[in-house]
Design an enzyme around this catalytic site. Structure first.
Site, short mmCIF file in Angstrom:
data_model
loop_
_atom_site.label_atom_id
_atom_site.label_comp_id
_atom_site.label_asym_id
_atom_site.label_seq_id
_atom_site.Cartn_x
_atom_site.Cartn_y
_atom_site.Cartn_z
N GLN B 551 0.83 -1.20 0.00
CA GLN B 551 0.00 0.00 0.00
C GLN B 551 0.87 1.25 0.00
O GLN B 551 1.96 1.26 0.52
CB GLN B 551 -0.89 -0.02 1.26
CG GLN B 551 -1.79 -1.22 1.31
CD GLN B 551 -3.24 -0.85 1.23
OE1 GLN B 551 -3.67 0.09 1.84
NE2 GLN B 551 -3.99 -1.59 0.43
N CYS B 552 0.34 2.31 -0.58
CA CYS B 552 1.04 3.58 -0.64
C CYS B 552 2.39 3.45 -1.34
O CYS B 552 3.38 4.03 -0.92
CB CYS B 552 1.26 4.20 0.74
SG CYS B 552 -0.21 4.24 1.70
N THR B 553 2.41 2.67 -2.37
CA THR B 553 3.65 2.50 -3.09
C THR B 553 4.12 3.83 -3.64
O THR B 553 3.34 4.60 -4.20
CB THR B 553 3.44 1.55 -4.28
OG1 THR B 553 2.78 0.40 -3.79
CG2 THR B 553 4.75 1.16 -4.90
N VAL B 554 5.39 4.08 -3.52
CA VAL B 554 5.98 5.25 -4.15
C VAL B 554 6.69 4.78 -5.41
O VAL B 554 7.52 3.89 -5.36
CB VAL B 554 6.98 5.93 -3.19
CG1 VAL B 554 7.61 7.14 -3.87
CG2 VAL B 554 6.29 6.32 -1.90
#
Ligand SMILES: [Zn+2]
Lengths: 192, 692
Positions: B551-554
């Site tokens: 989740q919230c991959t950059v």
């Protein structure tokens, strides 16, 4: 000669097509001139040809509109159906060269598809038909027209017709017959 | 003595330039709207024989609507009226007799008032009854060329102009004709009483007297007909004009000169003209006034009195134009480069996009480019303020309005291309190890049902979510329903695109790859692994483990466009492969590059099992991995269990991912492995099929 791709200016395009139209009127060659006086970018020339072919199917829906013939209008047994081919020579601002567009329609005004046009022009079995005729927006009318692909036109005019006094005539004489439009030999006098 | 024949007239064939319908549409929409008033228009015909066209054409085009007539070249013009009805019923039910009576009064008045003598072009009259169905772009129309009835003209003889006049006379006549005013060209008189042929305007018939030598006069008209036996239609009105103005011509023999032009080299001359020697009838002039119904409705293509129809949908409807252009673009690719490509297969492939984020947007756009018409989005999130700059289907407004990503994406696709059938579903995909509370049970059941239906209804399933666990259920269902499943996942500067193996239960499904190439091996399609095959843990704990798609991959901003595009290209290659999803995957052993020696597997090239990209080095590797028999998502154990217990099985998995590990035997394996290494895509040396 470094002129492999001479860009034609809009002004010279207009001069060339006006020359063509003037001679056409002398020759009764039926080229038409189009352009609104208040919009100089709207200039192009066109010519129509007619071709007879097999009749199309009738819309069943229309049968219940028909009325019995009670008047003496002769039915002349017009079995042949007519196809109109209209050729346009317009200026393409991106390619800075003239383009040859054509549309073909039935008597009711319905347009032929690209494939049907190939068929009528006898290109169906030709391998390079795709490179020759494609669909593009007409630069003045902004409607789709079948267009002879303009990417080679600049080259052709630059390499072969750079000495011509009217490169549009030279180019049309070479290209238009492929698409069923013959250019009268009398136009050659505009080129030298 | 030979029996005299009655003169018959060759009717026009109407020919409508498509530009006429374009202009009518414009006028109806922008100016006339619901106004049904008649409109003055121009029609054109010619007396020049066009390149062997034997049909007397009567043409209308966009310039027909101009206020001033500007016919060019050898066209003559006709005055017309357009009666465009608002409904098909009004078109059909209007009283045709009344209509022609009303319109023929105009012509009659021109004759009776003498106006037609000053401007004979007024005798060239027509009207069009029409109905424009602007929803379908269907144009119903019926041309009418009103002409008086019951004028029986006896035809005595037909003579070529060449047998009457000398060649130089004919040439002079041709030249003088060209100099005539457009209005006077349609009807005029030639007098040969002097040595010079003289062209007189039509009004000169007023000077005719009973005693005039009629054989010195040729009543000429520009003739649309090319028939050697019949003059064109407007000659009818001409005869009415003559009889009205010169009643003494009754029962007299006159010369009716059908003035026709043809090309002779660079010249146009009138040597194809013919003279009809006719006897005018004795009539009571009131017998031909419009109180007697005039004639002139055009026959349709079947020779019946009825309207014609033109369907302009494909050339006027902008939505049709968009569809045709999109398809034509692809056809040009087919024609020019890939004659074997099956575009219909791509066009009709139903694509399900699970995830409408950066990848979903990119995949959808590339699918549109390939002409795909059916695209369905699933996502549970709303468009957030950070989304539009990276997710190409969203705009700022979508964030302000808190729109669902799936629905906004579906709608935006239609804005881009109205020909697409796009839908958006807003729900969460249930995940292993995410226990479902009592209150959420109905919702979970519904989500599973919708997802199951969607997957079974679509052909290609794209896994484009941002979490690993949410890929489990669609992987299972995609395998179960034997769909093409394309998985795409992003790291910061790496990406993975993978097609899942095809599930086979019978021998027919098994395609044994042929490969005789050195150092190239291949895995048949039914033995290819899925996203989870390389894992030795069940999904459900991605927050703890390092994974590509937590989740919230950059990610680097360009990655999603690259990976999304590759995912679509892989799917398209697979569609074009003769074995489809069963296509085997080749992979290299040793240092050679795949694709150099391998034979082309499909017309678009090779169809790898997976593509791993590394932006730091701008490189790709194309590993292929086999199906893992203990896989928590695609193994037979799991599929059998799902088949037997369905939703109950899924619910147990949602409750605990340990259940998956127990079921597949992974738990046993765990005991044997002391140091568990989690497969990681950033670790490029992992996997025995690769050797970099
Ligand atoms: Zn698997």
């Amino acid at each position: 000669m470094d002129s492999t791709n001479i860009c034609m200016t809009w002004d010279s395009f207009v001069n060339y097509v006006v020359e063509i139209k003037t001679l056409s009127d002398e020759l009764h060659d039926e080229w038409e001139f189009h352009g609104e006086s208040d919009n100089e970018n709207s200039i192009y020339i066109s010519k129509k040809l007619h071709k007879t072919f097999q009749p199309a199917a009738i819309d069943e829906e229309l049968i219940n509109f028909e009325e019995d013939a009670d008047e003496d209008i002769p039915n002349m047994e017009n079995k042949s159906v007519l196809l109109t081919l209209e050729y346009h020579v317009a200026f393409h601002p991106t390619y800075s060269c003239p383009i040859l567009c054509l549309n073909a329609w039935n008597m009711n005004g319905s347009l032929l598809t690209l494939e049907e046009c190939w068929q009528h022009l006898g290109f169906s079995d030709c391998d390079y038909k795709y490179n020759m005729l494609t669909q593009m927006d007409h630069p003045v009318l902004m409607r789709p027209f079948l267009t002879v692909h303009p990417c080679k036109t600049g080259d052709l005019i630059g390499t072969s017709f750079h000495k011509s006094k009217n490169p549009i005539v030279s180019w049309l004489s070479a290209v238009a017959p492929i698409f069923g439009l013959k250019i009268l030999p009398e136009y050659a006098k505009l080129t030298f | 003595m030979e029996k005299t024949k009655l003169l018959e007239y060759f009717p026009f064939s109407s020919s409508v330039n498509p530009s006429f319908w374009h202009k009518l549409t414009e006028i109806k929409l922008d100016i006339d709207k619901l106004n049904e008033n008649s409109r003055k228009i121009w029609g054109y015909y010619s007396n020049l024989t066009f390149n062997a066209c034997k049909i007397p054409l009567f043409e209308v085009d966009s310039t027909s609507f101009n206020t001033e007539c500007n016919s060019q070249n050898n066209y003559l013009f006709a005055h017309g009226i357009l009666l465009n009805k608002n409904t098909i019923e009004q078109f059909k039910d209007c009283n045709k007799t009344e209509l022609i009576q009303n319109e023929s009064r105009r012509v009659w008045n021109y004759i009776a008032s003498g106006e037609a003598l000053n401007n004979p072009s007024l005798l060239n009259f027509f009207f069009i009854l029409s109905f424009a169905d602007l929803k379908k772009y269907h144009y119903y129309y019926w041309f009418c060329f009103p002409a008086p009835p019951r004028i029986s003209v006896n035809l005595l003889e037909i003579v070529s102009i060449n047998s009457i006049f000398e060649k130089d006379m004919i040439n002079r006549l041709s030249n003088n004709y060209q100099g005539l005013d457009q209005q006077q060209k349609s009807f005029f008189v030639i007098n040969n009483s002097t040595t010079n042929l003289e062209i007189l305007p039509i009004k000169s018939i007023r000077t005719l007297e009973v005693t005039s030598n009629l054989q010195e006069y040729y009543f000429a008209f520009s003739d649309s007909s090319t028939s050697s036996e019949h003059p064109g239609w407007f000659a009818r009105n001409y005869i009415a004009l003559l009889l009205y103005n010169c009643p003494f011509l009754s029962e007299k023999t006159i010369n009716l000169l059908a003035f026709r032009l043809s090309r002779d080299g660079n010249e146009i001359n009138c040597s194809s003209s013919i003279v009809f020697k006719i006897i005018l009838p004795k009539i009571n002039i009131q017998d031909i006034n419009p109180e007697n119904v005039w004639l002139g409705w055009e026959r349709n293509e079947r020779g019946k009195f009825g309207p014609r129809l033109c369907n302009m949908k494909t050339s006027i409807d902008p939505k049709c134009l968009a569809e045709t252009s999109v398809d034509l673009n692809l056809k040009l690719m087919k024609w020019q480069l890939l004659p074997e490509i099956n575009l219909e297969k791509i066009k009709h492939a139903k694509c399900l996009l699970l995830g409408s984020g950066t990848l979903g947007c990119s995949v959808a756009r590339t699918l549109l480019g390939w002409g795909v018409r059916n695209i369905t989005f699933v996502d549970n999130a709303l468009v957030s303020f950070s989304n539009p700059v990276r997710q190409s289907l969203f705009i700022y407004e979508d964030c302000v309005k808190n729109r669902s990503k799936a629905e906004a994406a579906a709608e935006r696709l239609k804005n881009i291309f109205p020909g697409v059938n796009s839908k958006g579903y807003n729900f969460s995909i249930p995940m292993p190890g995410h226990p479902v509370g009592e209150s959420l049970l109905p919702q979970t059941k519904e989500s599973v049902q919708i997802l199951t239906d969607l997957i079974s209804e679509h052909d290609i399933i794209f896994l484009l979510m941002d979490s690993r666990e949410s890929r489990w259920l669609p992987t299972l269902l995609g395998t179960y329903f034997k769909k093409i499943v394309i998985n795409a996942a992003l790291g910061f500067d790496t990406y993975l695109i993978m097609r899942h193996g095809f599930r086979s239960e019978n021998e027919e499904d098994i395609v044994v790859p042929e490969t005789s190439m050195e150092r190239v091996k291949s895995i048949p399609g039914h033995k290819l692994g899925c996203y989870f095959c390389n894992d030795v843990t069940a999904p459900g704990n991605s927050l703890k483990d390092r994974t590509l798609d937590q989740q919230c991959t950059v990610t680097r901003p360009g990655i999603s466009a690259i990976a999304g595009a590759l995912a679509v290209e892989l799917a398209v290659s697979l569609l074009q492969h003769p074995n489809g999803a069963k296509a085997p995957a080749h992979y290299k052993i040793g240092n050679q590059e795949l694709g150099e020696e391998t034979h082309e597997e499909c017309i678009l090239g090779i169809v790898p099992h997976s593509i791993r990209g590394f932006l730091t080095t701008y490189t790709h590797v194309l590993p292929a991995t086999e199906k893992y028999k203990h896989c928590v998502a695609c193994s037979d154990i799991i599929l059998d269990e799902y088949q037997k217990h369905g939703y109950d099985f899924l619910l147990r998995v949602f409750d605990s991912c340990k259940y998956l590990e127990d079921l597949t035997g992974l738990s046993e394996i765990h005991k044997e492995i002391t140091d568990l290494e989690v497969w990681d895509l950033e670790d490029t040396t992992d996997g025995d099929e690769e050797s970099e």
